[in-house]
Motif scaffolding. Structure first.
Motif, PDB file in Angstrom:
ATOM      1  N   HIS A  69      79.890  47.687  16.534  1.00 34.86           N
ATOM      2  CA  HIS A  69      81.242  47.234  16.610  1.00 34.86           C
ATOM      3  C   HIS A  69      82.153  48.016  15.792  1.00 34.86           C
ATOM      4  O   HIS A  69      81.683  48.486  14.913  1.00 34.86           O
ATOM      5  CB  HIS A  69      81.482  45.676  16.053  1.00 34.86           C
ATOM      6  CG  HIS A  69      83.046  45.368  16.354  1.00 34.86           C
ATOM      7  ND1 HIS A  69      84.059  45.635  15.455  1.00 34.86           N
ATOM      8  CD2 HIS A  69      83.464  44.800  17.423  1.00 34.86           C
ATOM      9  CE1 HIS A  69      85.190  45.265  16.007  1.00 34.86           C
ATOM     10  NE2 HIS A  69      84.926  44.540  17.129  1.00 34.86           N
ATOM     11  N   TYR A  70      83.294  48.600  16.721  1.00 34.32           N
ATOM     12  CA  TYR A  70      84.341  49.314  16.130  1.00 34.32           C
ATOM     13  C   TYR A  70      85.504  49.511  16.843  1.00 34.32           C
ATOM     14  O   TYR A  70      85.584  48.840  17.749  1.00 34.32           O
ATOM     15  CB  TYR A  70      83.718  50.829  15.868  1.00 34.32           C
ATOM     16  CG  TYR A  70      83.277  51.459  17.152  1.00 34.32           C
ATOM     17  CD1 TYR A  70      84.363  52.631  17.523  1.00 34.32           C
ATOM     18  CD2 TYR A  70      82.169  51.315  17.919  1.00 34.32           C
ATOM     19  CE1 TYR A  70      84.061  53.292  18.842  1.00 34.32           C
ATOM     20  CE2 TYR A  70      81.677  51.986  18.970  1.00 34.32           C
ATOM     21  CZ  TYR A  70      82.670  53.046  19.460  1.00 34.32           C
ATOM     22  OH  TYR A  70      82.451  53.749  20.493  1.00 34.32           O
ATOM     23  N   VAL A  71      86.463  50.095  16.314  1.00 34.58           N
ATOM     24  CA  VAL A  71      87.786  49.990  16.910  1.00 34.58           C
ATOM     25  C   VAL A  71      88.177  51.500  16.929  1.00 34.58           C
ATOM     26  O   VAL A  71      88.202  52.295  15.867  1.00 34.58           O
ATOM     27  CB  VAL A  71      88.836  49.314  16.141  1.00 34.58           C
ATOM     28  CG1 VAL A  71      90.272  49.311  16.520  1.00 34.58           C
ATOM     29  CG2 VAL A  71      88.513  47.789  15.768  1.00 34.58           C
ATOM     30  N   SER A  72      88.924  51.841  18.087  1.00 35.74           N
ATOM     31  CA  SER A  72      89.071  53.301  18.098  1.00 35.74           C
ATOM     32  C   SER A  72      90.410  53.438  18.902  1.00 35.74           C
ATOM     33  O   SER A  72      90.751  52.636  19.829  1.00 35.74           O
ATOM     34  CB  SER A  72      88.097  53.936  18.556  1.00 35.74           C
ATOM     35  OG  SER A  72      87.682  53.918  19.986  1.00 35.74           O
ATOM     36  N   TYR A  73      90.965  54.522  19.288  1.00 31.79           N
ATOM     37  CA  TYR A  73      92.024  55.035  20.009  1.00 31.79           C
ATOM     38  C   TYR A  73      92.049  56.468  20.359  1.00 31.79           C
ATOM     39  O   TYR A  73      91.085  57.133  19.912  1.00 31.79           O
ATOM     40  CB  TYR A  73      93.380  54.829  19.413  1.00 31.79           C
ATOM     41  CG  TYR A  73      93.644  55.708  17.991  1.00 31.79           C
ATOM     42  CD1 TYR A  73      94.375  56.937  17.989  1.00 31.79           C
ATOM     43  CD2 TYR A  73      93.394  55.069  17.032  1.00 31.79           C
ATOM     44  CE1 TYR A  73      94.648  57.701  16.948  1.00 31.79           C
ATOM     45  CE2 TYR A  73      93.569  55.864  15.737  1.00 31.79           C
ATOM     46  CZ  TYR A  73      94.308  56.933  15.807  1.00 31.79           C
ATOM     47  OH  TYR A  73      94.676  57.721  14.755  1.00 31.79           O
ATOM     48  N   PHE A 136      81.984  46.602  21.348  1.00 33.70           N
ATOM     49  CA  PHE A 136      80.439  46.389  20.799  1.00 33.70           C
ATOM     50  C   PHE A 136      79.684  47.455  21.785  1.00 33.70           C
ATOM     51  O   PHE A 136      79.729  47.452  22.732  1.00 33.70           O
ATOM     52  CB  PHE A 136      80.133  45.037  21.041  1.00 33.70           C
ATOM     53  CG  PHE A 136      80.492  44.017  19.852  1.00 33.70           C
ATOM     54  CD1 PHE A 136      79.933  43.741  18.845  1.00 33.70           C
ATOM     55  CD2 PHE A 136      81.652  43.155  20.068  1.00 33.70           C
ATOM     56  CE1 PHE A 136      80.436  43.013  17.822  1.00 33.70           C
ATOM     57  CE2 PHE A 136      82.046  42.196  19.216  1.00 33.70           C
ATOM     58  CZ  PHE A 136      81.395  42.071  17.988  1.00 33.70           C
ATOM     59  N   ARG A 137      78.811  47.955  20.915  1.00 36.16           N
ATOM     60  CA  ARG A 137      77.684  48.880  21.517  1.00 36.16           C
ATOM     61  C   ARG A 137      76.482  48.226  21.110  1.00 36.16           C
ATOM     62  O   ARG A 137      75.962  48.270  19.805  1.00 36.16           O
ATOM     63  CB  ARG A 137      77.521  50.337  21.265  1.00 36.16           C
ATOM     64  CG  ARG A 137      78.969  51.070  21.953  1.00 36.16           C
ATOM     65  CD  ARG A 137      79.005  52.373  21.526  1.00 36.16           C
ATOM     66  NE  ARG A 137      77.729  53.227  21.544  1.00 36.16           N
ATOM     67  CZ  ARG A 137      77.881  54.632  21.431  1.00 36.16           C
ATOM     68  NH1 ARG A 137      78.839  54.994  21.186  1.00 36.16           N
ATOM     69  NH2 ARG A 137      76.911  55.303  21.394  1.00 36.16           N
ATOM     70  N   LEU A 138      75.677  47.597  21.816  1.00 37.21           N
ATOM     71  CA  LEU A 138      74.545  46.689  21.535  1.00 37.21           C
ATOM     72  C   LEU A 138      73.226  47.199  22.063  1.00 37.21           C
ATOM     73  O   LEU A 138      72.937  47.955  22.545  1.00 37.21           O
ATOM     74  CB  LEU A 138      74.886  45.255  22.194  1.00 37.21           C
ATOM     75  CG  LEU A 138      76.019  44.560  21.841  1.00 37.21           C
ATOM     76  CD1 LEU A 138      76.430  43.511  22.774  1.00 37.21           C
ATOM     77  CD2 LEU A 138      76.247  44.159  20.353  1.00 37.21           C
ATOM     78  N   VAL A 225      82.436  47.103  31.193  1.00 33.13           N
ATOM     79  CA  VAL A 225      80.949  47.115  30.381  1.00 33.13           C
ATOM     80  C   VAL A 225      80.590  48.402  30.911  1.00 33.13           C
ATOM     81  O   VAL A 225      80.943  48.985  32.075  1.00 33.13           O
ATOM     82  CB  VAL A 225      80.060  45.858  30.728  1.00 33.13           C
ATOM     83  CG1 VAL A 225      80.864  44.693  30.031  1.00 33.13           C
ATOM     84  CG2 VAL A 225      79.786  45.586  32.077  1.00 33.13           C
ATOM     85  N   HIS A 226      79.377  48.960  30.660  1.00 33.73           N
ATOM     86  CA  HIS A 226      78.606  50.085  31.086  1.00 33.73           C
ATOM     87  C   HIS A 226      77.579  50.285  30.013  1.00 33.73           C
ATOM     88  O   HIS A 226      77.275  49.824  29.013  1.00 33.73           O
ATOM     89  CB  HIS A 226      79.466  51.383  31.321  1.00 33.73           C
ATOM     90  CG  HIS A 226      80.116  51.882  29.813  1.00 33.73           C
ATOM     91  ND1 HIS A 226      79.446  52.980  29.349  1.00 33.73           N
ATOM     92  CD2 HIS A 226      81.068  51.754  29.115  1.00 33.73           C
ATOM     93  CE1 HIS A 226      79.946  53.397  28.235  1.00 33.73           C
ATOM     94  NE2 HIS A 226      81.155  52.441  28.266  1.00 33.73           N
ATOM     95  N   VAL A 235      77.250  48.545  26.421  1.00 35.34           N
ATOM     96  CA  VAL A 235      78.850  48.681  25.790  1.00 35.34           C
ATOM     97  C   VAL A 235      79.392  47.416  26.399  1.00 35.34           C
ATOM     98  O   VAL A 235      79.594  47.355  27.651  1.00 35.34           O
ATOM     99  CB  VAL A 235      79.206  50.003  26.269  1.00 35.34           C
ATOM    100  CG1 VAL A 235      80.750  50.159  25.530  1.00 35.34           C
ATOM    101  CG2 VAL A 235      78.536  51.280  25.922  1.00 35.34           C
ATOM    102  N   GLN A 236      80.150  46.923  25.613  1.00 33.61           N
ATOM    103  CA  GLN A 236      81.181  45.766  25.815  1.00 33.61           C
ATOM    104  C   GLN A 236      82.564  46.111  25.586  1.00 33.61           C
ATOM    105  O   GLN A 236      82.705  46.044  24.221  1.00 33.61           O
ATOM    106  CB  GLN A 236      80.837  44.405  25.310  1.00 33.61           C
ATOM    107  CG  GLN A 236      81.578  43.194  25.549  1.00 33.61           C
ATOM    108  CD  GLN A 236      81.008  41.968  24.760  1.00 33.61           C
ATOM    109  OE1 GLN A 236      80.147  42.135  24.177  1.00 33.61           O
ATOM    110  NE2 GLN A 236      81.784  40.909  25.032  1.00 33.61           N
TER     111      GLN A 236
END
Length: 564
Positions: A69-73, A136-138, A225-226, A235-236
């Motif tokens: 999990h992370y946050v980005s711009y 999230f990248r799971l 998603v992808h 990826v969510q």
């Protein structure tokens, strides 16, 4: 506050938390300055300076070797780095943990018996930006499938991608000629009841009942998603401020602007279960427990009835509350809060739970009985007050007031009705549209016109005028559901140029080359057709494509010829 325990005790505590929690209480455990564990008895995640990993649920790490999990711009260019972690609020029912970065604070609100957490972000110093997201990248051995409101099923495998030829950004052609692209997993963001990824025993979902903070209008689309092509991560995405199918959207945000709360929810992959959960969240929104935004609970309602200036009700119109005295399109707006609705058959509409403030009300044709209307309604200074209903009266929508000669496609800012219009997302679909096309008014049907024009050639409209009045000029209205640059048209009436659609002069969006089949960014043009170019009997209007780029071009909404 923070928990403070010795390293030896902490190591054992973390081990027990990760392996087998023994009580229901939500918790924050600080391991060191840059590593923390949050969760409850059902799940827990270890969050480092940037990434949340070691996400344990039902006895398994469902991040595994993925990024987490992370946050980005601005895409992946700028990930937020957490400089401090604290308990923002602890009540008898939940724990609110705040992870702080220079740009703002990301919160996890954890209830004792909930599989997942509410999340929200409070801005402090985000730069002017286009894309802002959490995600999230799971683990790709746990999650195999994606689901949106329009698409569900297996994500392409990393092996499939590796055995294919890359043809553009995140798009590959397989040996059988078909394409793999992450953009097939895009959808209209305000239509999502829930979406996410799932496998045989696990599901990870986003439920966002409010949607106040999303940028754009009813036609705002996003990638949801992808499969990450470099690593195979599943990826969510939670695109809080997105630009995937827009010409532009770059916004500056006020200090304190808040996105959320939304619910990140875990289950066994059951659609029935997450659908029921989504219904419950919808019934609870706006959340009574949420106190971290100054105007979150300051809400009223807006209602009214739209009538066209020709006397018809504005049946089915798309209605939008957005920036007051706007200088941007409704799709491009994104600094504040936005609300969408549709009028009923009588032209009546209602917005509930609208945040207090001043808005502009806009409306446009959404097909149906007003699909011939090319104008847009605008009323500024609509004031919303807490606990009050704003009743708008005498809303008269001025039409173009012209007599129609013919129309191809209804005005709804979408390609629906045309060949391939609204088809399931599919890369390169526009390449199936013909280079040359003749549409005969009176005998051709709407589906004879293809949804997009891309190749060099001429699309001709053949029509008859039984009798011309002296000095009879006309107006040609061209409404585009989207446009991807690199394709230009000259517009000719009986061989005389009356206008053009030129690549350099139309803002570009990625709709056609990113699997879009319904809409991108809407564009509207009017061209004068001099009387001298028209004749009694048979006439021909031509859209001559003089410049072409593969998979780019015009996505059509409607073409209307009217007497001036």
């Amino acid at each position: 506050m923070k928990f403070s325990v010795s390293f030896a005790i902490l190591a054992g505590l973390v081990s027990r938390i990760v392996a087998a929690p023994v009580n229901n209480a939500p918790f924050l455990v600080t391991i060191n300055d840059t590593e923390h564990v949050i969760g409850n008895s059902i799940w827990n995640i270890t969050i480092g300076q940037t990434y949340g990993t070691k996400l344990y649920y039902k006895g398994k790490d469902i991040v595994g070797n993925a990024v987490g999990h992370y946050v980005s711009y601005n895409g992946a260019a700028s990930n937020l780095n957490w400089t401090s972690v604290s308990v923002f609020e602890r009540t008898e029912t939940y724990l609110d943990v705040s992870f702080s970065a220079n740009e703002g604070d990301f919160h996890w609100v954890i209830y004792p018996n909930q599989a997942g957490a509410y999340q929200y972000f409070v801005n402090r110093a985000l730069p002017i930006l286009g894309e802002f997201r959490s995600l999230f990248r799971l683990d790709n051995t746990t999650f195999f499938n994606g689901k949106t409101d329009i698409k569900e099923g297996p994500l392409p495998t990393l092996t499939q991608i590796a055995n294919s030829t890359k043809v553009q950004d995140e798009t590959w052609q397989q040996a059988d000629g078909t394409y793999i692209t992450k953009y097939d997993w895009s959808a209209f963001i305000r239509d999502q009841k829930y979406y996410g990824v799932y496998g045989p025993r696990y599901g990870s979902w986003y439920i966002y009942p409010g949607k106040d903070e999303y940028n754009g209008d009813q036609l705002k689309q996003e990638l949801l998603v992808h499969r990450e092509s470099a690593t195979g991560d599943v990826v969510q995405l939670n695109m809080l401020h997105g630009t995937h199918f827009m010409a532009s959207s770059s916004d500056a945000f006020e200090v304190g602007k808040t996105w959320g709360p939304w619910l990140w929810y875990l289950n066994d992959g059951s659609f029935e279960d997450v659908s029921k959960k989504s219904d419950n969240e919808e019934n609870k929104w706006p959340y009574s427990w949420f106190q971290s935004s100054t105007n979150y609970h300051s809400r009223g309602s807006v209602s009214g009835t739209l009538k066209l200036s020709d006397g018809r009700p504005a049946s089915g119109a798309a209605v939008f509350l957005g920036d007051n005295h706007p200088n941007e399109t409704t799709l491009d707006m994104g600094r504040y809060n936005y609300f969408t609705a549709y009028a009923d058959s009588h032209g009546s509409f209602t917005f509930t739970n609208v945040r207090s403030g001043a808005y502009a009300l806009q409306a446009w044709a959404n097909g149906g009985s007003i699909g011939d209307i090319s104008t847009t309604f605008l009323q500024n200074d609509v004031t919303v007050t807490k606990g009050k209903q704003t009743a708008l009266r005498s809303l008269i929508w001025k039409t173009q007031s012209r007599k129609q000669i013919w129309q191809i496609g209804i005005m709804d800012r979408k390609s629906l009705g045309f060949l391939y219009g609204g088809a399931p997302h599919q890369h390169a679909l526009v390449a199936k549209c013909p280079a040359n096309l003749t549409y005969t008014i009176g005998s051709s049907v709407e589906s004879d016109w293809c949804f997009g024009q891309s190749a060099l050639g001429s699309w001709d409209v053949s029509f008859s005028i039984p009798q011309l009045k002296s000095n009879s000029s006309a107006v040609l209205s061209v409404s585009l559901a989207g446009y991807s640059s690199g394709v230009s048209d000259s517009i000719l009436m009986n061989g005389v140029v009356v206008g053009n659609l030129t690549s350099a002069n139309i803002p570009t969006d990625p709709c056609l080359y990113r699997s879009g089949t319904t809409a991108g960014e809407w564009h509207y043009f009017e061209f004068g057709v001099p009387a001298a170019t028209l004749k009694e009997g048979l006439n021909k209007l031509s859209f001559q494509c003089t410049r072409s780029t593969l998979w780019h071009g015009f996505m059509w909404d409607s073409v209307i010829l009217e007497w001036a």
